[in-house]
Write an enzyme that holds these catalytic residues in place. Structure first.
Site, short mmCIF file in Angstrom:
data_model
loop_
_atom_site.label_atom_id
_atom_site.label_comp_id
_atom_site.label_asym_id
_atom_site.label_seq_id
_atom_site.Cartn_x
_atom_site.Cartn_y
_atom_site.Cartn_z
N PRO A 1 0.42 5.86 -0.48
CA PRO A 1 -0.60 6.85 -0.34
C PRO A 1 -1.46 7.07 -1.37
CG PRO A 1 1.46 7.77 0.37
CD PRO A 1 1.68 6.60 -0.10
N THR B 1 0.80 -1.27 0.07
CA THR B 1 -0.12 -0.03 -0.05
C THR B 1 0.78 1.20 -0.05
OG1 THR B 1 -1.49 -1.20 1.26
CG2 THR B 1 -1.69 1.30 1.29
N GLU C 1 -6.06 -6.23 3.74
CA GLU C 1 -5.95 -7.36 2.98
C GLU C 1 -7.00 -6.96 1.90
OE1 GLU C 1 -4.27 -10.97 3.45
OE2 GLU C 1 -3.08 -10.42 5.47
N GLU D 1 -15.62 -4.03 0.45
CA GLU D 1 -16.26 -3.46 -0.65
C GLU D 1 -15.52 -4.14 -2.08
OE1 GLU D 1 -15.11 -1.50 1.47
OE2 GLU D 1 -17.10 -0.81 2.18
N GLY E 1 -4.09 2.14 -2.47
CA GLY E 1 -4.87 1.25 -1.56
C GLY E 1 -5.53 0.14 -2.29
C1 LIG Z 1 -4.15 -1.36 10.44
C2 LIG Z 1 -3.85 -1.59 8.89
C3 LIG Z 1 -2.82 -2.52 8.60
C4 LIG Z 1 -2.52 -2.75 7.10
N1 LIG Z 1 -1.33 -3.39 6.97
C5 LIG Z 1 -1.04 -3.41 5.57
C6 LIG Z 1 0.24 -4.01 5.18
O1 LIG Z 1 0.91 -4.92 6.18
N2 LIG Z 1 0.67 -4.17 3.90
C7 LIG Z 1 0.14 -3.14 2.88
O2 LIG Z 1 0.55 -3.41 1.75
N3 LIG Z 1 -1.07 -2.54 3.17
C8 LIG Z 1 -1.64 -2.71 4.58
N4 LIG Z 1 -2.79 -1.91 4.86
C9 LIG Z 1 -3.55 -1.22 3.75
C10 LIG Z 1 -4.73 -1.91 3.50
O3 LIG Z 1 -4.71 -3.04 3.11
C11 LIG Z 1 -5.28 -0.68 2.73
O4 LIG Z 1 -5.88 0.29 3.60
C12 LIG Z 1 -6.63 -1.48 2.08
O5 LIG Z 1 -6.31 -2.28 0.88
C13 LIG Z 1 -7.52 -0.10 1.45
O6 LIG Z 1 -6.88 0.88 0.86
P1 LIG Z 1 -6.94 2.59 1.16
O7 LIG Z 1 -6.92 2.35 2.65
O8 LIG Z 1 -6.12 3.05 0.51
O9 LIG Z 1 -8.47 2.67 0.89
P2 LIG Z 1 -8.95 3.35 -0.55
O10 LIG Z 1 -8.58 2.24 -1.45
O11 LIG Z 1 -8.85 4.59 -0.79
O12 LIG Z 1 -10.46 3.14 -0.44
C14 LIG Z 1 -11.37 4.04 0.19
C15 LIG Z 1 -12.79 3.38 0.11
O13 LIG Z 1 -13.21 3.11 -1.14
C16 LIG Z 1 -13.64 1.98 -1.46
N5 LIG Z 1 -13.03 1.52 -2.88
C17 LIG Z 1 -12.23 1.62 -3.31
N6 LIG Z 1 -11.98 1.28 -4.43
C18 LIG Z 1 -13.07 0.82 -4.78
C19 LIG Z 1 -13.72 -0.08 -5.86
N7 LIG Z 1 -12.93 -0.33 -6.95
N8 LIG Z 1 -14.81 -0.72 -5.84
C20 LIG Z 1 -15.74 -0.68 -4.63
N9 LIG Z 1 -15.19 0.43 -3.63
C21 LIG Z 1 -13.96 0.81 -3.63
C22 LIG Z 1 -13.10 0.95 -0.49
O14 LIG Z 1 -13.69 -0.25 -0.08
C23 LIG Z 1 -13.13 1.91 0.81
O15 LIG Z 1 -14.47 2.15 1.37
C24 LIG Z 1 -3.11 -1.71 6.25
C25 LIG Z 1 -4.17 -0.93 6.54
C26 LIG Z 1 -4.37 -0.85 8.04
C27 LIG Z 1 -5.54 0.04 8.16
#
Ligand SMILES: Cc1cc2nc3c(=O)[nH]c(=O)nc-3n(C[C@H](O)[C@H](O)[C@H](O)COP(=O)(O)OP(=O)(O)OC[C@H]3O[C@@H](n4cnc5c(N)ncnc54)[C@H](O)[C@@H]3O)c2cc1C
Lengths: 338, 403, 261
Positions: free
Chosen positions: B132, B130, B383, B387, B135
């Protein structure tokens, strides 16, 4: 001889002549007869009266007063057992001596208090004599039709009770759980025989080479006896009284979360869902209200609560509840138990 | 549709569960709240777990693990999740996201050098995908890797990396060919924390799983030897997707443990209330809270272990160098998405009901319910958000049809 | 030098229920577990093994399913495990259990120590350890939390009611273990898989001990007459007394409870 007994002989059910009398192994603490031993004696008396036989107490002590007391408590006969090597208590010596005596004198029933030493000696004697033993009995009675000792013991934490007997072998040996029988009354008018017997236990392989006081365990989770202080104690000083009391009873001290937060005790002795969980045999709670947080972490066999407010939830769960000022009662207990 | 359900755990795993439960009850449960309060990874505990061998459960003995497979790993996560989601997460990121890809895609040398110490618990791993701006849409990662001689030079920032602050070995996904993007332009690198140019940035403060490390990692001209490419150059997305396809499935075992613990707490609480005179067990409302949770936990348990048994098959096949059919992969991906989304929501619903039942006793800090409430939600996010899981499920059903 | 550790597979009394009509135990679906105190016994044996480079053999009598409990001892680190199992062996007679264990120990060959837990949580007999000592005609060291070996002798700390005795004995000897010494180790996943995949639990029947069913019957010295439930409703006895009287009563009540073991 009554008709019943004659009939029994006829039917071959009467015990073979050579096994007679009920023996009781007496334990002493600082020279005094222990209560569990007296309870066994009382039980033996009842059984003997049903069987029409005698109660004989055996005690490893040379003091005559002790033997006289045993007579007053219901013994028809007291054997003061002298064995060698003299001196310190030694399990092996006691077990070998009693085995030898029982082999020679053939009691019908042999009872012990269910204590750490009593149960071990009973086990050794029973194995040596190749006969049955039932330990930790809460009740003993006689099946008069077959002239056998019925021994009731709780299993699976008391969820079930089993009645066990030793059908063919003699003596029938049992240990009686302390508190399961009433302590008999001392009858000043009772008389009985007192004799000293010497036994040579044979070769003794174990040797007591030292003695020490066991330190009270600080590890709350493993402790058998826990004194648990709550906010009802009110002050740090009162909590210290609880510590002193615990010292006297060999108990480990614990505190509730609320008491710790009030500054009465240190964090590391917290017992509760947010602290340690305990499974002691006895838990004595002073000033503990008994919230879910408190009580869900405690699984005590005996829970006693001292608290002022009768409405406190702990009183719904405790086995014994004392309504009163916890600090005051603790303080008095310290005074009285010194 | 062919139904094949075989789920009794082997005796070995039943026994493993008994041991992990004892460990969790004795060593973790008493400090679970403190771990949350202190908001950092309890290194003493982690060290104990490393020494005990809990950090390499699925990996074959040959590579330093216990060889208990994905099923064993799921048992571990369920039991850890039952007492602390922080700990389950820490172990999960290390095991599911690092050990597994190393085992499946690593060369023998890489396995010797990295997998063995990681599986033995001598080292801890993290998985950094992940960013900025990437995600859910992981394809838009921007961290760059440029080849210079025998090394790659990495530049960029990763965020939300579980174990970021405590890891010795980090799998980092970076763009090696911007023109190809996700389809062949991303590569996975094995980065050691001592490599020059690697730095741990801020540690996030979080709503829940506060006893786990979630950190920002920065790479400024970080030199990574070319032997540290995991899989092949351009295979990064295959590594990531293979890892996440399985990882999210086993991770749902942790959520299952969370739901299970709430169910147990509910029963205990009702019994306590009954005993202290305030009988509540005969209220239908109370009964339904328990019954609804029990139904969902039951369904979740079957789902988790069924799914995990497929993941185990998937990974062992891949690790032995054999190919896995496309159909199986698609099916697995759908199933793990279903398990991940469903079970994480079961856990959240269970806690909501638990809180309702406990009332104020559950709302205040310290009894685990409030913590569970905060801890459960992460299951719906990491992971791949739920959604995204729904999108995977629906897309697969609409393309491939129902089973 | 060899150590034999005797362990029992038990049902957890907390989990067991009783059928109210037939007065029988409901154990279906429950797992047999290693008796908690026996874990301490195994740990004590393993500590000796590590220090004195001896081997440890675990031995149990029980149903077929007890095999899993022996696996646990293997996973903890014992070298070998034996299960004596036969349909005709009844659980209720500890005399018989001790007799069979002593037979099995003799069959295992030379040994220096037999280590047992002081009691099992199901029947709480506290009988098997001492009786093994008696049948093998070796000294009993009872309620031990500390063991030292050397010069062909064993020295132990026996704990009785707040007082401890250091006792010395020649080898071989039998020891019963109490809590308080060393915390039992958790078997590692590595050892768990080893115990299941690479190690065996040897099974012996009556014949292997050279016994017939008749002999077994002859060594069964007790019989169960009946079983019953005594339901004690958990009720609080409330005491409202002056502090003076209350403290007296509390002291005597406590003393009574402390006499229980
Ligand atoms: C405590 C914690 C530990 C983590 N550990 C790791 C790790 O070890 N390694 C790593 O790589 N990452 C890690 N992550 C990151 C995590 O996997 C991401 O936060 C997650 O994949 C979502 O990405 P985002 O937060 O950028 O949200 P965004 O992708 O910005 O999503 C925002 C919202 O939009 C929705 N959305 C986005 N795209 C779509 C779509 N195509 N269709 C429908 N809805 C959508 C999402 O479901 C969400 O509701 C961690 C996160 C947290 C909070």
């Amino acid at each position: 001889m009554g008709f019943e007994e004659l009939l029994a002989i006829y039917e071959g059910k009467l015990v073979k002549e050579e096994h007679r009398n009920i023996w009781v192994s007496i334990e002493l603490k600082r020279g005094e007869i222990t209560d569990p031993s007296l309870e066994v004696l009382g039980k033996a008396r009842q059984l003997a009266d049903m069987l029409g036989t005698r109660v004989e107490a055996l005690v490893f002590s040379s003091k005559r007063e002790v033997a006289e007391k045993l007579v007053r408590y219901g013994s028809d006969n007291v054997y003061i057992v002298k064995t060698f090597p003299q001196g310190k208590f030694n399990l092996e010596t006691y077990a070998k001596s009693l085995t030898k005596l029982a082999k020679e004198r053939k009691p019908e029933i042999f009872l012990f208090p269910h204590t750490y030493t009593g149960s071990a000696i009973a086990a050794l004697v029973a194995a040596n004599l190749e006969t049955g033993l039932v330990t930790n009995c809460v009740d003993l009675s006689i099946d008069t039709s077959e002239r056998v000792l019925l021994q009731t013991k709780p299993i699976y934490n008391g969820k079930l009770n089993v009645v066990i007997y030793t059908p063919e072998r003699k003596p029938q040996i049992a240990t009686l759980k302390p508190g399961s029988a009433a302590k008999p009354f001392e009858d000043e008018l009772r008389s009985g025989g007192i004799s000293t017997i010497e036994v040579d236990p044979g070769e003794i392989k174990t040797k007591v080479i030292g003695e020490e006081k066991v330190k009270i365990k600080r590890d709350i989770e493993e402790a058998e006896i826990v004194f648990w202080g709550g906010t009802g104690l009110g002050s740090k000083e009162n909590f210290d009284v609880l510590r002193r009391l615990a010292e006297k009873f060999g108990a480990t001290v614990a505190a509730t979360r609320e008491a710790v937060e009030m500054g009465l005790a240190e964090e590391d002795i917290t017992v509760g869902l947010t602290g340690k969980r305990i499974k002691p045999r006895v838990c004595l709670a002073f000033g503990v209200k008994g919230s879910y947080e408190n009580l869900a972490a405690v699984k005590a066999k005996h829970l006693i609560a001292v608290n002022e407010d009768e409405e406190d939830p702990i009183f719904k769960i405790a086995d014994l509840g004392v309504i009163g000022n916890p600090s005051k009662i603790a303080e008095l207990m310290v005074k009285k138990s010194s | 549709m062919i139904l094949v359900f075989e789920f009794s755990l082997s005796k070995e795993l039943e026994f493993f569960r008994e041991v992990v439960r004892e460990f969790a009850e004795e060593e973790i449960a008493p400090i679970a709240d403190r771990i949350d309060l202190e908001e950092r990874v309890p290194m003493n505990l982690v060290k104990k777990m490393c020494e005990m061998g809990l950090m390499g459960v699925p990996v074959p003995e040959k590579y330093g693990g216990a060889g208990l497979g994905e099923m064993g790993y799921a048992v571990l996560l369920e039991e850890l999740g039952r007492v602390s989601n922080s700990i389950a997460t820490t172990v999960g990121a290390h095991t599911g996201l690092v050990l597994n890809p190393l085992w499946i895609f690593g060369t023998e040398e890489q396995k010797e050098k990295y997998l063995v110490p990681l599986a033995r618990g001598e080292k801890i791993g993290a998985f950094a995908l992940t960013e900025p701006n990437a995600g859910s849409d992981a394809a838009s990662i921007q961290t760059r890797a440029v080849k210079e001689g025998d090394s790659y030079v990495l530049n960029g920032t990763k965020i939300f990396t579980t174990n970021g602050g405590i890891a010795d070995v980090i799998l980092v996904f970076a763009v090696t060919d911007p023109a190809l993007g996700a389809r062949g332009g991303v590569t996975c690198f094995i980065v050691e924390k001592g490599f020059p140019g690697f730095k741990v940035g801020v540690e996030e403060r979080k709503l829940g799983i506060r006893g786990s490390s979630t950190a920002e990692l920065t790479f400024s001209n970080c030199m990574v030897p070319k032997e540290n490419v995991l899989g092949q150059v351009g295979y990064g997305f295959i590594v990531a997707l293979t890892t996440l396809d399985g990882g999210r499935g086993t991770l749902s075992a942790g959520a299952l443990g969370g739901a299970q613990s709430i169910l147990e707490e509910m029963v205990k609480f009702v019994k306590f209330r009954d005993a202290t005179g305030n009988k509540i067990s005969d209220r239908q409302m109370v009964q339904w809270l328990i019954a609804d949770t029990a139904m969902e936990v039951e369904a979740a348990r079957y789902m988790v272990y069924h799914t995990v048994s497929l993941i185990e098959k998937y990974y062992t096949t891949l690790a032995s160098g054999k190919r896995v059919s496309r159909v199986f992969r698609e099916k697995l991906s759908r199933k793990t998405a279903i398990a991940k989304a469903y079970v994480s929501e079961v856990a959240s619903r269970a806690v909501e009901r638990g809180l309702q039942l406990f009332g104020a006793t559950g709302y205040i800090e310290g009894l685990g319910i409030e913590r569970a409430y905060r801890d459960s939600i992460i299951g719906e996010i990491y992971e791949g958000t739920n959604e995204i899981q729904r999108w995977i499920i629906a897309r697969d059903i609409l393309e491939r049809g129902l089973d | 030098m060899g150590i034999v550790v005797c362990v029992k597979a038990v049902y957890d009394p907390e989990e067991v229920r009783v059928h109210k009509r037939t007065m029988t135990l409901l154990i279906e679906g429950l797992h047999l577990k290693l008796n908690p105190l026996d874990k301490y016994a195994v740990e004590a044996a393993l500590k000796l093994k590590e220090k004195w480079k001896t081997s440890v053999t675990a031995l149990s009598i029980g149903p077929e399913e007890a095999e899993d409990v022996l696996r646990r001892t293997l996973a903890m680190g014992v070298n070998k495990a034996y299960l004596v199992t036969d349909e005709s062996i009844k659980d209720h007679d500890p005399f018989l259990t001790a007799y069979l264990l002593s037979k099995a120990i003799k069959k295992l060959g030379d040994f220096d120590l037999v280590v047992c837990g002081e009691k099992s949580i199901d029947w709480e007999n506290r009988q098997v350890g001492p009786q093994i000592a008696a049948f093998l005609q070796i000294p009993l060291l009872h309620r031990v939390d500390n063991i030292e070996l050397g010069n062909g002798k064993v020295r132990v700390r026996e704990v009785f009611d707040g007082e401890a005795l250091w006792v010395e004995s020649p080898l071989p000897a039998a020891i019963t273990i109490i809590k308080g010494g060393n915390k039992p180790r958790f078997p590692s996943p590595w050892n768990i898989s080893k115990a299941y995949r690479k190690m065996r639990v040897e099974k012996w029947g009556l014949k292997d001990l050279g016994l017939s069913r008749e002999e077994l019957k002859a060594k069964t010295v007790t019989k169960v007459r009946r079983q019953f439930i005594f339901e004690r409703k958990r009720e609080t006895k409330l005491m409202v007394e002056e502090a003076e009287a209350a403290s007296d009563k509390l002291i005597s009540h406590l003393n009574k409870l402390l006499e229980e073991i």
